[in-house]
Scaffold this active site. Structure first.
Site, PDB file in Angstrom:
ATOM      1  N   CYS A 133      -9.183 -21.009   4.782  1.00 44.50           N
ATOM      2  CA  CYS A 133      -8.094 -20.887   5.764  1.00 44.50           C
ATOM      3  C   CYS A 133      -8.248 -21.931   6.865  1.00 44.50           C
ATOM      4  O   CYS A 133      -8.062 -23.115   6.615  1.00 44.50           O
ATOM      5  CB  CYS A 133      -8.023 -19.454   6.284  1.00 44.50           C
ATOM      6  N   HIS A 238      -7.035 -16.668   1.069  1.00 41.00           N
ATOM      7  CA  HIS A 238      -8.273 -15.919   1.316  1.00 41.00           C
ATOM      8  C   HIS A 238      -8.817 -15.368   0.001  1.00 41.00           C
ATOM      9  O   HIS A 238      -8.368 -14.309  -0.441  1.00 41.00           O
ATOM     10  CB  HIS A 238      -8.007 -14.774   2.295  1.00 41.00           C
ATOM     11  N   GLU A 240     -11.524 -13.898  -0.480  1.00 38.57           N
ATOM     12  CA  GLU A 240     -12.202 -12.611  -0.237  1.00 38.57           C
ATOM     13  C   GLU A 240     -11.197 -11.478  -0.066  1.00 38.57           C
ATOM     14  O   GLU A 240     -11.582 -10.308   0.025  1.00 38.57           O
ATOM     15  CB  GLU A 240     -13.113 -12.733   1.001  1.00 38.57           C
ATOM     16  N   ASP A 281      -2.675   7.963   6.642  1.00 32.44           N
ATOM     17  CA  ASP A 281      -2.652   8.522   7.995  1.00 32.44           C
ATOM     18  C   ASP A 281      -3.927   9.346   8.134  1.00 32.44           C
ATOM     19  O   ASP A 281      -4.151  10.288   7.365  1.00 32.44           O
ATOM     20  CB  ASP A 281      -1.431   9.437   8.187  1.00 32.44           C
ATOM     21  N   ASP A 439       8.048   3.616  15.441  1.00 30.79           N
ATOM     22  CA  ASP A 439       8.302   5.002  15.007  1.00 30.79           C
ATOM     23  C   ASP A 439       9.664   5.458  15.542  1.00 30.79           C
ATOM     24  O   ASP A 439       9.732   6.219  16.506  1.00 30.79           O
ATOM     25  CB  ASP A 439       7.211   5.936  15.563  1.00 30.79           C
TER      26      ASP A 439
HETATM   27  O1  1PR Z   1       0.672   4.761  19.086  1.00 31.23           O
HETATM   28  O2  1PR Z   1      -0.767   2.775  18.836  1.00 31.23           O
HETATM   29  O3  1PR Z   1      -1.776   5.045  18.902  1.00 31.23           O
HETATM   30  O4  1PR Z   1      -0.477   4.277  16.948  1.00 31.23           O
HETATM   31  C1  1PR Z   1      -0.358   5.491  16.284  1.00 31.23           C
HETATM   32  C2  1PR Z   1       0.016   5.181  14.873  1.00 31.23           C
HETATM   33  O5  1PR Z   1      -0.038   6.398  14.153  1.00 31.23           O
HETATM   34  C3  1PR Z   1       1.398   4.620  14.732  1.00 31.23           C
HETATM   35  O6  1PR Z   1       1.372   3.580  13.776  1.00 31.23           O
HETATM   36  C4  1PR Z   1       2.223   5.791  14.194  1.00 31.23           C
HETATM   37  O7  1PR Z   1       3.179   5.331  13.256  1.00 31.23           O
HETATM   38  C5  1PR Z   1       1.187   6.632  13.489  1.00 31.23           C
HETATM   39  N1  1PR Z   1       1.459   8.066  13.579  1.00 31.23           N
HETATM   40  C6  1PR Z   1       1.343   8.827  14.683  1.00 31.23           C
HETATM   41  N2  1PR Z   1       1.623  10.110  14.369  1.00 31.23           N
HETATM   42  C7  1PR Z   1       1.929  10.153  13.074  1.00 31.23           C
HETATM   43  C8  1PR Z   1       2.281  11.341  12.307  1.00 31.23           C
HETATM   44  O8  1PR Z   1       2.609  11.272  11.123  1.00 31.23           O
HETATM   45  N3  1PR Z   1       2.253  12.508  12.939  1.00 31.23           N
HETATM   46  N4  1PR Z   1       2.079   8.529  11.332  1.00 31.23           N
HETATM   47  C9  1PR Z   1       1.832   8.878  12.585  1.00 31.23           C
HETATM   48  C10 1PR Z   1       2.955   7.650  11.010  1.00 31.23           C
HETATM   49  C11 1PR Z   1       4.198   7.136   9.217  1.00 31.23           C
HETATM   50  C12 1PR Z   1       3.735   6.333   8.122  1.00 31.23           C
HETATM   51  C13 1PR Z   1       3.789   7.108   6.845  1.00 31.23           C
HETATM   52  C14 1PR Z   1       5.083   6.661   6.241  1.00 31.23           C
HETATM   53  C15 1PR Z   1       5.163   6.842   4.780  1.00 31.23           C
HETATM   54  N5  1PR Z   1       3.141   7.901   9.714  1.00 31.23           N
HETATM   55  O9  1PR Z   1       2.476   5.846   8.365  1.00 31.23           O
HETATM   56  O10 1PR Z   1       2.650   6.786   6.193  1.00 31.23           O
HETATM   57  O11 1PR Z   1       6.142   7.346   6.880  1.00 31.23           O
HETATM   58  O12 1PR Z   1       5.146   8.176   4.439  1.00 31.23           O
HETATM   59  P1  1PR Z   1       5.876   8.703   3.132  1.00 31.23           P
HETATM   60  O13 1PR Z   1       5.758   7.636   2.096  1.00 31.23           O
HETATM   61  O14 1PR Z   1       5.081   9.918   2.721  1.00 31.23           O
HETATM   62  O15 1PR Z   1       7.268   9.003   3.508  1.00 31.23           O
HETATM   63  P2  1PR Z   1      -0.583   4.217  18.547  1.00 31.23           P
END
Ligand code: 1PR
EC number: 4.3.2.10
Length: 584
Positions: A133, A238, A240, A281, A439
């Protein structure tokens, strides 16, 4: 925590801009004067004979994620000797230079430590070298990155930025195809398969450097993806992070004799592939275990009397499985990071460390990246938090809530403060290392003039027949709605230095009814950085739909992979059937 990974950069100003000679031109001028590198020549004559065949020397000047290359080398059975002095470069049997960070600070380190001159001597003597890179770019005469800045001057040419006006997204992130020249050697096993790139700057093939170029890649234009002359190699991608194909590149460099005589099966790579990303998550459950969980519209608790956090598996095990299954990238989101300080949450750091030991595709980690003062009054900057994530194996970090506050501030004042986590981290690590996770929640309106945010006509009308909606950004895992729309946020964070957008949708999350293509289209048409569509995948057809109807560069899913309803390979086979290029 001690000083951040950025420490080597903090102590110097980019004086390279003013330096008139590159280390290699110094080398040549000495030669012309007849005093051929006496200091280094004498060292070369006493090259350490004790260096064994399984040792590789690594030039790590302390910026970004070099853990991945270390892990890949160990995985291939090599031990690592770190360069401490220019003499270590000259005494190396084989040297890998995984350049990370920005061009000017890297050159500054090389100039100030004498490493640049040693590198030139080493290369001039045709010793086994692999630059990765930035380790390729630094070999050129100069770079336009925050410059012009002089490079090592080994290869003729200037490193410039991709031209986003050419209709391409910058940074160039993802798996792309190489056009390999016949004498590339270390690329002999690549065979029309994709390798992973992440960069905004590139060198262009020319008459002056054509003897060096061993492969090119097409992204809006043809750029140099690798060089080779004798034992000297460098790659823009990359290895790796390029799965088994990338490991084969490293293996061929480290041990050319071991290369298989049998030609690997040819792939069908021809251009930048659409990425399929698995998302984990992660949070601590009520028993205190770190688990992969999954929400329904962000509610991760079971609908039972116990109301416990849904547990879908162990983060490291699942990440390894998804790597084997063909995920192009893996994201970890520390979903309670907004309230639990991530550096206090050491298990998450451990997850990253263990995962990066044998998962050789890019890892993104998000959650809790912000400035923080702990109970003892110790202040941690967001840069320190990000640094710890990078050191632990992350290739990209993802910012959620803090990016919303920064964008609101930026829109209100119209000025960049340079102080937001987004700006600081992208300045030190490059914007390709910074993802903003959005979000949003859909808010229906009857009339586009009802709200001061970007409103679109939606494909499916709202519960009361509303034909329009805007997408309200939230913070703290969807708990709090903010006065800013996803469109306004995306535009602002691109300005502030985000390199990619992870676009969730709370309404669709966990529903399995498909991505919100209205939203994905809106955002991917509005910004020039890559957009990852997220939330709602239920079938392979949902992936082809989002790629066919929007300009998303990648699609992310969680629930269908965790519950083993749809294997990653089925998604990819379906996309191939639909003539959508993917990495196989
Ligand atoms: O605000 O900088 O601390 O970041 C927190 C991070 O955690 C953010 O990226 C936020 O999107 C994520 N987050 C917070 N709470 C939740 C929750 O689910 N209660 N998850 C959460 C976000 C969304 C996607 C999920 C997709 C696909 N989850 O990550 O994986 O919607 O899901 P699916 O295919 O099952 O529909 P900060």
């Amino acid at each position: 925590m001690e000083a951040t990974v950025a420490a080597p950069f903090s102590s110097f100003v980019t004086s390279t801009q003013n330096s008139s000679s590159s280390p290699c031109s110094l080398l040549l001028s000495r030669k012309n004067l007849g005093s051929v590198n006496l200091r280094f020549k004498s060292r070369l004559s006493v090259r350490a004979s004790s260096t064994s065949d399984s040792v590789v020397t690594l030039l790590d000047y302390g910026a970004g994620n070099v853990r991945s290359i270390r892990n890949a080398l160990r995985h291939l059975g090599f031990s690592i000797k770190d360069v401490q002095t220019p003499g270590d470069i000259l005494n190396a049997d084989r040297l890998i230079f995984p350049g990370v960070g920005a061009f000017a600070p890297a050159m500054d380190v090389l100039n100030k430590t004498g490493m640049g001159e040693a590198l030139c001597t080493y290369i001039d003597n045709d010793r086994p070298f692999l630059g990765i890179c930035l380790g390729l770019q630094l070999l050129f005469d100069s770079s336009e990155e925050n410059g012009p800045v002089k490079g090592l001057g080994v290869i003729p040419g200037t490193v410039g930025r991709f031209d986003s006006l050419a209709g391409i997204r910058v940074p160039h992130i993802g798996w792309n195809a190489l056009q390999v020249g016949k004498d590339s050697e270390i690329l002999d096993d690549v065979g029309n398969r994709h390798v992973y790139f992440v960069h905004s700057y590139r060198a262009i093939p020319s008459n002056e450097n054509k003897d060096w170029v061993s492969s090119t890649c097409h992204y809006g234009e043809s750029f140099i993806s690798s060089i080779r002359r004798g034992n000297v190699h460098a790659v823009q991608f990359h290895p790796e992070k390029s799965g088994e194909v990338g490991l084969s590149v490293l293996r061929r460099f480290l041990d050319p004799k071991s290369s298989s005589k049998q030609k690997p099966e040819e792939g069908k790579a021809s251009k930048l592939a659409k990425r399929v990303i698995a998302c984990l998550d992660v949070r601590t459950n009520d028993k205190g275990d770190l688990v992969v969980t999954k929400g329904d519209q962000y509610d991760v608790r079971e609908q039972s009397n116990e109301n416990e956090v849904r547990n879908l598996g162990k983060p490291v095990d699942l990440a390894r499985q998804y790597y084997k299954d063909g995920a192009d990238e893996i994201s970890f989101l520390n979903i309670t990071g907004f309230r639990d300080f991530p550096l206090g949450d050491l298990p998450m750091i451990q997850v990253l460390r263990y995962t990066s030991e044998n998962v050789f595709v890019p890892l993104t980690v998000g959650g809790g990246i912000r400035d923080f003062t702990d109970a003892t009054g110790r202040y941690y900057s967001s840069l320190e938090v990000a640094a710890e994530y990078f050191r632990s194996g992350a290739d990209k970090i993802s910012i959620g809530s803090d990016a919303v506050y920064a964008a609101e501030e930026f829109i209100k004042s119209g000025a960049k403060t340079g102080k937001s986590s987004l700006e600081q981290i992208s300045r030190v690590y490059g914007n390709q290392a910074v993802v903003v996770s959005i979000d949003p929640r859909r808010v229906y309106v009857n009339d586009p003039d009802d709200v001061p945010y970007k409103v679109i006509r939606v494909t499916n009308p709202g519960p009361n027949g509303e034909e329009y909606a805007w997408y309200q950004c939230t913070v703290s895992g969807g708990r709090e709605g903010r006065p800013i729309g996803a469109y306004e946020l995306a535009k602002a964070v691109e300005e502030l230095g985000a390199g990619e957008i992870l676009l969730n949708c709370i309404d669709c999350d966990g529903q399995g009814k498909g991505f919100d293509t209205d939203l994905v289209k809106l955002i991917s048409d509005s910004v020039g950085i890559p957009v990852i569509a997220s939330s709602g995948a239920g079938t392979p057809e949902h992936f082809s739909e989002v790629f066919e109807t929007t300009n998303a560069s990648a699609a992310l899913a969680a629930g269908i992979f965790h519950r083993k309803e749809v294997p990653i390979q089925s998604v990819k086979e379906h996309l191939l059937e639909k003539s959508i290029e993917v990495r196989m």
